[in-house]
Design a protein around this motif. Structure first.
Motif, PDB file in Angstrom:
ATOM      1  N   ASP A 245       4.120  -7.498   3.574  1.00 18.27           N
ATOM      2  CA  ASP A 245       4.261  -7.029   2.313  1.00 18.27           C
ATOM      3  C   ASP A 245       5.035  -5.711   2.413  1.00 18.27           C
ATOM      4  N   GLY A 246       5.182  -5.041   3.066  1.00 20.97           N
ATOM      5  CA  GLY A 246       5.926  -3.705   3.318  1.00 20.97           C
ATOM      6  C   GLY A 246       7.554  -4.075   3.049  1.00 20.97           C
ATOM      7  N   MET A 300       6.358   2.426  -0.221  1.00 25.87           N
ATOM      8  CA  MET A 300       5.317   2.789  -0.753  1.00 25.87           C
ATOM      9  C   MET A 300       5.240   1.992  -1.968  1.00 25.87           C
ATOM     10  N   MET A 301       3.816   2.530  -2.618  1.00 28.83           N
ATOM     11  CA  MET A 301       3.619   1.851  -3.863  1.00 28.83           C
ATOM     12  C   MET A 301       4.137   2.723  -5.035  1.00 28.83           C
ATOM     13  N   LEU A 302       5.501   2.362  -4.968  1.00 31.48           N
ATOM     14  CA  LEU A 302       6.208   2.970  -6.240  1.00 31.48           C
ATOM     15  C   LEU A 302       6.036   2.423  -7.545  1.00 31.48           C
ATOM     16  N   LEU A 372      -3.038   0.421   3.521  1.00 34.56           N
ATOM     17  CA  LEU A 372      -2.722   1.884   3.758  1.00 34.56           C
ATOM     18  C   LEU A 372      -2.334   2.275   5.090  1.00 34.56           C
ATOM     19  N   GLY A 373      -2.984   1.346   6.080  1.00 31.82           N
ATOM     20  CA  GLY A 373      -2.713   1.819   7.323  1.00 31.82           C
ATOM     21  C   GLY A 373      -1.244   1.462   7.802  1.00 31.82           C
ATOM     22  N   SER A 374      -0.712   0.549   6.980  1.00 27.18           N
ATOM     23  CA  SER A 374       0.667   0.251   7.533  1.00 27.18           C
ATOM     24  C   SER A 374       1.766   1.003   6.969  1.00 27.18           C
ATOM     25  N   VAL A 375       1.442   1.695   6.037  1.00 21.67           N
ATOM     26  CA  VAL A 375       2.424   2.577   5.467  1.00 21.67           C
ATOM     27  C   VAL A 375       2.102   3.954   5.832  1.00 21.67           C
ATOM     28  N   PHE A 376       0.849   4.475   5.690  1.00 23.12           N
ATOM     29  CA  PHE A 376       0.249   5.949   6.088  1.00 23.12           C
ATOM     30  C   PHE A 376      -0.659   5.885   7.011  1.00 23.12           C
ATOM     31  N   PRO A 377      -0.502   5.362   8.329  1.00 23.79           N
ATOM     32  CA  PRO A 377      -1.308   5.229   9.035  1.00 23.79           C
ATOM     33  C   PRO A 377      -2.231   6.400   9.273  1.00 23.79           C
ATOM     34  N   LEU A 378      -1.859   7.786   9.405  1.00 24.58           N
ATOM     35  CA  LEU A 378      -2.423   8.986   9.454  1.00 24.58           C
ATOM     36  C   LEU A 378      -3.562   9.437   8.530  1.00 24.58           C
ATOM     37  N   ILE A 379      -3.150   8.782   7.080  1.00 22.68           N
ATOM     38  CA  ILE A 379      -4.149   8.962   6.204  1.00 22.68           C
ATOM     39  C   ILE A 379      -4.923   7.980   6.090  1.00 22.68           C
ATOM     40  N   ALA A 380      -4.794   6.620   6.748  1.00 20.68           N
ATOM     41  CA  ALA A 380      -5.924   5.748   6.792  1.00 20.68           C
ATOM     42  C   ALA A 380      -6.857   6.099   7.907  1.00 20.68           C
ATOM     43  N   GLU A 381      -6.413   6.819   8.862  1.00 17.34           N
ATOM     44  CA  GLU A 381      -7.249   7.062   9.927  1.00 17.34           C
ATOM     45  C   GLU A 381      -7.958   8.313   9.556  1.00 17.34           C
ATOM     46  N   GLY A 382      -7.686   9.480   8.499  1.00 18.35           N
ATOM     47  CA  GLY A 382      -8.215  10.425   8.271  1.00 18.35           C
ATOM     48  C   GLY A 382      -7.755  11.442   8.872  1.00 18.35           C
ATOM     49  N   GLN A 383      -6.534  11.449   9.636  1.00 14.03           N
ATOM     50  CA  GLN A 383      -6.234  12.769  10.341  1.00 14.03           C
ATOM     51  C   GLN A 383      -5.169  13.501   9.468  1.00 14.03           C
ATOM     52  N   ARG A 384      -4.884  12.861   8.187  1.00 12.24           N
ATOM     53  CA  ARG A 384      -4.108  13.844   7.347  1.00 12.24           C
ATOM     54  C   ARG A 384      -4.606  13.311   5.909  1.00 12.24           C
TER      55      ARG A 384
END
Length: 458
Positions: A245-246, A300-302, A372-384
């Motif tokens: 999808d990306g 991203m989901m532009l 979300l993990g494939s685009v922003f892995p740090l957000i998905a993991e809760g690190q950011r």
């Protein structure tokens, strides 16, 4: 004089010696460090009993083909608009790309794919090397016609190194998202070239001003470059993204953004043009700004509407830049930007980076779901948080501008070394200094004969 025997003999040795030195050094480094990756090495691939159709080559090579054509054909012909500099525009693009592809394989390999003391290469490393070569060619556009091939090779030597450092800082340390290179390729290449051009400023360039324009057939050749770039740009932005999808989303966003930038370019060009006429410079360049502006946010989901809006804005800004901003840069800031890279790559690249800041800040689990993990892995993991990711994106832009500006300044000082034999002010934008041009020798002889006859009559 540019054609003096002493200069000619120096030029005869300078480029061959530099080419042989650089090729010899890279060959030795390849022998010591570079190896096939597991998907390329015969023994490693067949030890796993995997199907040939699973090899990464079959998924990535179509994108590599498109990107490679953009670098070798698109950029070269886009810069062939100068009426007496077509050989150099296409030929020096070829030379720079050939060296940058080898050198960037080593530099990027040391930063990203060093395993057990060896750089592992495959189809993805070829794509990454093409991206680096694209940044070098963007910088070349800013100093087109004002430098010799030896200077250009030394520029590439330095720029590839700094490109690799900047890319490593952004993608690996800051974990910034920039698949299509709005920051790492376009912004870096443009401002490296602009600062380089400023350091190499020529106050007497007016002596060659009559050759800086285009003629009908040179503009047509440049338009060929535009069409190649426009057609393949969706592959350029999507080539390094995650399969699935990306990559699909990046292709769509780039596709729609390019269409919108093209319409805005035609609209603005006619609006600001004399007597409502279109300007070929605008069409050749600003129509491509849509590909630049979604380089960061393309994966991203532009949304399709967001892609259209971004492309329309980029085309507008780029066209107005060519019409109004370029003359100001030269008159007030002494920036002699031959191809207008500030308008096609610089401003749209910065806009693309800022768009990435906005879209990253709006990222939510609801919008991306499990993707979300494939685009922003740090957000998905809760690190950011999404806001923190947006701030990192913004910081990445500032880092890129810093590396580009400092690197361009250092490159300018390097290229000012007198033994590098740049073309004199009166001989810029002219193939004849470095190439055998059919028919031009006879034209010059006839011109000299006519001048002698005029003097005799007088």
């Amino acid at each position: 004089m540019a054609g003096s025997p002493r200069r000619a003999s120096g030029r005869r040795l300078q480029l061959p010696l530099l080419c042989l030195l650089l090729q010899g050094a890279t060959a030795i480094l390849f022998a010591v460090f570079v190896r096939y990756n597991p998907e390329t090495d015969a023994a490693l691939w067949h030890s796993g009993n995997r199907s040939s159709s699973d090899n990464e080559f079959y998924f990535r090579y179509p994108s590599f083909q498109d990107v490679h054509v953009m670098v070798c054909v698109g950029f070269g012909f886009l810069m062939a608009f100068l009426q007496r500099y077509g050989f150099s525009s296409v030929g020096f693009t070829f030379l720079l790309a050939a060296f940058a592809l080898q050198w960037s394989t080593l530099i990027q390999g040391f930063f990203h794919s060093l395993h057990g003391g060896h750089i592992h290469v495959g189809v993805q490393s070829m794509i990454n090397a093409d991206f680096c070569a694209a940044a070098v060619l963007i910088s070349f556009g800013a100093i087109l016609g004002k430098t010799g091939p030896a200077q250009l090779l030394l520029m590439a030597l330095l720029e590839v190194l700094l490109f690799g450092v900047n890319e490593f800082v952004l993608l690996s340390l800051l974990r910034v998202k920039d698949a299509g290179g709005s920051m790492t390729i376009h912004t870096f290449g443009a401002y490296f070239g602009l600062v380089l051009s400023r350091v190499l400023y020529r106050p007497q360039l007016e002596k060659s001003k009559h050759r800086q324009g285009s003629v009908y057939h040179s503009d047509l050749f440049a338009m060929i470059g535009t069409i190649f770039l426009w057609t393949f740009w969706p592959s350029f932005n999507s080539a390094p993204t995650m399969l699935g999808d990306g990559q699909h989303r990046t292709t769509l966003n780039t596709y729609y953004s390019l269409t919108a930038s093209t319409l805005s370019t035609f609209a603005l060009s006619a609006l600001v043009g004399e007597h409502g006429r279109l300007d070929m410079v605008h069409i050749q360049n600003a129509a491509l700004a849509g590909g630049v502006v979604v380089g960061t946010s393309g994966e991203m989901m532009l949304t399709p509407f967001g892609a259209l809006a971004a492309g329309f804005l980029a085309g507008t800004v780029s066209t107005l830049g060519y019409k109004f901003f370029t003359p100001v840069l030269e008159a007030k800031f002494k920036l002699q930007d031959t191809c207008g890279v500030h308008n096609l790559h610089g401003m749209p690249g910065v806009l693309g980076a800022l768009l990435g800041v906005l879209v990253a800040g709006l990222a939510t689990h609801e919008a991306y779901g499990d993707g979300l993990g494939s685009v922003f892995p740090l957000i998905a993991e809760g690190q950011r948080s999404a806001t923190a990711q947006a701030m990192y994106q913004l910081f990445g832009l500032l880092v890129t501008l810093t590396f580009a500006s400092v690197g361009g300044g250092l490159g300018g000082l390097l290229l000012r070394l007198p033994f590098l034999d740049p073309p004199p002010d009166s001989q810029c934008y002219k193939d004849r200094i470095y190439w055998e041009v059919p028919g031009e020798r006879e034209d010059e002889a006839q011109g000299s004969l006519r001048a002698e006859e005029t003097d005799t009559r007088a």
